[in-house]
Design an enzyme around this catalytic site. Sequence first.
Site, PDB file in Angstrom:
ATOM      1  CE  LYS A 582      -0.901   3.169  11.543  1.00 25.19           C
ATOM      2  NZ  LYS A 582      -1.491   2.091  10.786  1.00 25.19           N
ATOM      3  CD  GLU A 609       7.034  -6.852  10.744  1.00 28.05           C
ATOM      4  OE1 GLU A 609       6.972  -5.590  10.141  1.00 28.05           O
ATOM      5  OE2 GLU A 609       7.784  -7.358  10.866  1.00 28.05           O
ATOM      6  CB  VAL A 612       5.558  -0.109   9.386  1.00 26.22           C
ATOM      7  CG1 VAL A 612       6.352   0.310   8.120  1.00 26.22           C
ATOM      8  CG2 VAL A 612       5.675   0.746  10.550  1.00 26.22           C
ATOM      9  CB  ALA A 614      -0.280  -4.857   6.040  1.00 24.70           C
ATOM     10  CG  LEU A 616       4.582  -5.911   3.143  1.00 27.25           C
ATOM     11  CD1 LEU A 616       5.068  -4.794   2.349  1.00 27.25           C
ATOM     12  CD2 LEU A 616       4.911  -7.142   2.200  1.00 27.25           C
ATOM     13  CD  GLU A 670      -6.656   4.139   9.858  1.00 21.97           C
ATOM     14  OE1 GLU A 670      -7.203   3.868  10.848  1.00 21.97           O
ATOM     15  OE2 GLU A 670      -5.569   3.533   9.625  1.00 21.97           O
ATOM     16  CG  ASP A 681      -1.857   5.580   8.467  1.00 22.29           C
ATOM     17  OD1 ASP A 681      -2.091   5.106   9.628  1.00 22.29           O
ATOM     18  OD2 ASP A 681      -1.626   4.737   7.561  1.00 22.29           O
ATOM     19  CE  LYS A 685       0.902   2.592   7.757  1.00 20.89           C
ATOM     20  NZ  LYS A 685       0.296   2.357   6.773  1.00 20.89           N
ATOM     21  N   GLY A 800      -5.057  -4.491   3.908  1.00 19.70           N
ATOM     22  CA  GLY A 800      -5.985  -5.397   3.446  1.00 19.70           C
ATOM     23  C   GLY A 800      -6.007  -6.205   4.912  1.00 19.70           C
TER      24      GLY A 800
END
Length: 818
Positions: A582, A609, A612, A614, A616, A670, A681, A685, A800
């Site tokens: 990021k 992508e 933010v 993972a 999705l 993290e 974090d 995002k 994940g």
Amino acid sequence: MNVLKFGGTSVGSAENIERVISILEKSAINSKVIGVVSAIGGITDLLLSAGELAQTKDKGYLECFDTIRNIHLEMLSSLLGSKNTALLCNLEAELQSLKDFLDGIYLINELSAKTSDKLVSFGELLSSYIIAETMKSRGINAERKNSQDLIVTNSVFSKAEVKYAKTNENVTNYFKHAEEAITILPGFISKSENGEITTLGRGGSDFTAAIVAAALNVEKLEIWTDVSGMFTTNPKAVKHAFPIENLSYQEAMELSHFGAKVIYPPTVQPVLDKNIPIFIKNTMAPEDIGTKISSSSAMASGKNINPVKGISNVNNINLLTLQGNGMVGIPGFSKRLFETLAQNKINVIFITQASSEHSICFGVEAGDSNLAKESIDETFENEISLRKIDPLIVEKELSIIALVGDKMKSHQGISGKMFSTLGKNNINIRAIAQGASEKNISAVIAEKDVKKALNTLHERFFETPTKQLNVYITGVGNVGERLVEQIKQQKGYLKEQLKLNLKVVGLSNSRTMVLDASGINLTNWKDKLKNGQKASSKGFLESARSYNLRNSIFVDVTANAEIAASYPEYLKESIAVVACNKIACSSNFDTYNQLKSLSRKYNAPFLFETNVGAGLPVIDTLNNLVASGDKITSIQAVLSGSLNYIFNNFNDKTRFHDIVKKAQIEGYTEPDPRIDLSGVDVARKILILARESGIEMNLEDIDNQSFLTPENEQANTVEAFYDSLIEHEDHFQSLYNSAKNNNAQLKYVADFNGIKAQVGLQEIPEGHPFYNLEGKDNIVMYYTKRYPEQPMIIKGAGAGAEVTASGLFADIIRTLNK
Ligand code: ADP
Ligand code: ASP
Ligand code: MG
């Protein structure tokens, strides 16, 4: 009468000569046969090197000679056994005269073009002797005829011009009376009218065969070589090149002029005049169809609607530009320019002139460039001193690539496709030429880009629809490993269903790296990586740069600032960047903006992508909304899988410290949990989403309402932070109790109202879409002009390794559509 020519590789080993003999015998069943042969592969080059060494008083020529001698003696013994002493003696005698000749060059220290022609003539004389004698000793009705007695030329050594009248007479007279079923002729060599030994130019054995075929007006000319025809492009540079079944004489000439070495360009003319078709065949695979070159190829190839027949290239080109204000409108400049070139025997390969007449640009072989510069600057000495013209500009290390096809003229848009394909792959075009006949579109590019250019153009014009993606992955840790495994598993599907050939060409973790331009076999990639070279982000970038592969993608699966800082270098090479790191997108706005504009400028997608949510589709959806004209009015989101996990598991029967520890052990936070718990974090995002909505914002602009105590925040090690969580357990219990009393759930929410953003812990009442958010799920609600009341909602696992890897994978595929 049949005429068959066999090239250097075809006569390059005893095994291949056996093939040649059997092809000649088969051909001789119904008709007499002429076999024109080249020197054994590599011998012409060796003879020239020996001559050069001898001329410069370098005794190394003796070593060269020994190599030449051994190759020929071994060839004869493997064909006939060493017992055939008479032939061996003759061969030794012939080799001895070659040695004497080289000694002579050594002594007098001189190698004129005339001497050089005599020197290289040994190559064809020796090969034709060995082949003819092998046949004779096996009882085949064969004889060698020295073609120097037949082919007459002028005295331009090393590339003599044929005197057709005398040559044709010699050839017809000789073959009128020749009794043998098979006549072997050495190719390439000839004699001048004055009786001096000459040659027809490098690769000239093809030409010998064509001259003989035309003189005898045979039905066809067969050129036997080491490939199954003339290919769509050089098969050594492009794996997917394939043989072209039919070509017209013009197409073959254009392709060979522009580097398709498979036939020597002058070969076509004599047979074209007599309308004799040429067949290119493979000595190593005689049953392959090969290529037919004839006048009627355009009709025969009717089923092939591709107007582009082939792509070829000539390397070692220098581009020379004569320019200056004094040139405009004044006639005679071109005349003087080209006269100068002609007087100096400089062959011009390529010319373009802009209609402003301000400059003339032309290409010559690199070897001619110095002479061209000297002589032209001299011709225009006066104009240069008056500053009407600039001294000639020379650009080096260039190549010409050319698309060839008779029917290109009746199709629109071919040059457009050619140039956009090159442009997309960051291949800079230095000059363009298109003949008025439109059989050829040529472009000058840097020599280092040739392989990439041939491959991309071939893919574009001949290989639809399979595309190749070349992926460099750095940071093969938890997520990276899952990504490699997913790629390994999906490779077959992508190839079959999506016509995508995805290759991993680079892998690196913080310790080691492996790189392989042809693709790393993923079966045991972990071992390969373990045994790879020492990792270096610079070295990784350098390899990507030097491989110069089309459709390349750099994938950053680290959380490393140094790697994020290298994105501009990749983008500038037109290498796409896909990142779950990021740092780049959430650092200062200028960096983010610069990356976006480099991505546009170099046509290299920059996708993130997984920054933010993972896997999705949070950013892609937002981009699609904005691109289609919608406007984001606000975003509300739970964007931290880790914080969601922590607050879903924390209650009055647990300790906050223990839940955080557990989340860390499970890999949901993290490595440094402070980054998650401090809200940084999540702030990063929402910052990225605000920026993608079109707002200029920095991390400092985000209102971060921390739920930690000041002591928690001041802890300067992870250890101290954990200790402070234990000490302040009461604080966290009171957060929990307050929510419980209000019948609410604690959620860490990010909020963007179209102008400003804030992040913080909130008590979410029952009934709110966030209330039932489970596990480590994320949720994003977009309120837009088109979705004013009921927001567009994206929800699902937001952390994940497996889902993050699949998000990266989706971005890799997405690069193709951007
Ligand atoms: P020979 O020794 O038989 O005369 P050459 O080496 O002169 O053979 O020519 C054959 C070679 O030409 C092939 O091995 C191939 O590397 C090269 N080549 C370059 N372009 C093409 C092309 N378009 N089609 C086929 N071969 C090509
Ligand atoms: N032996 C010559 C060369 O290598 C001619 C030929 O092979 O066609 O150029
Ligand atoms: Mg050749």
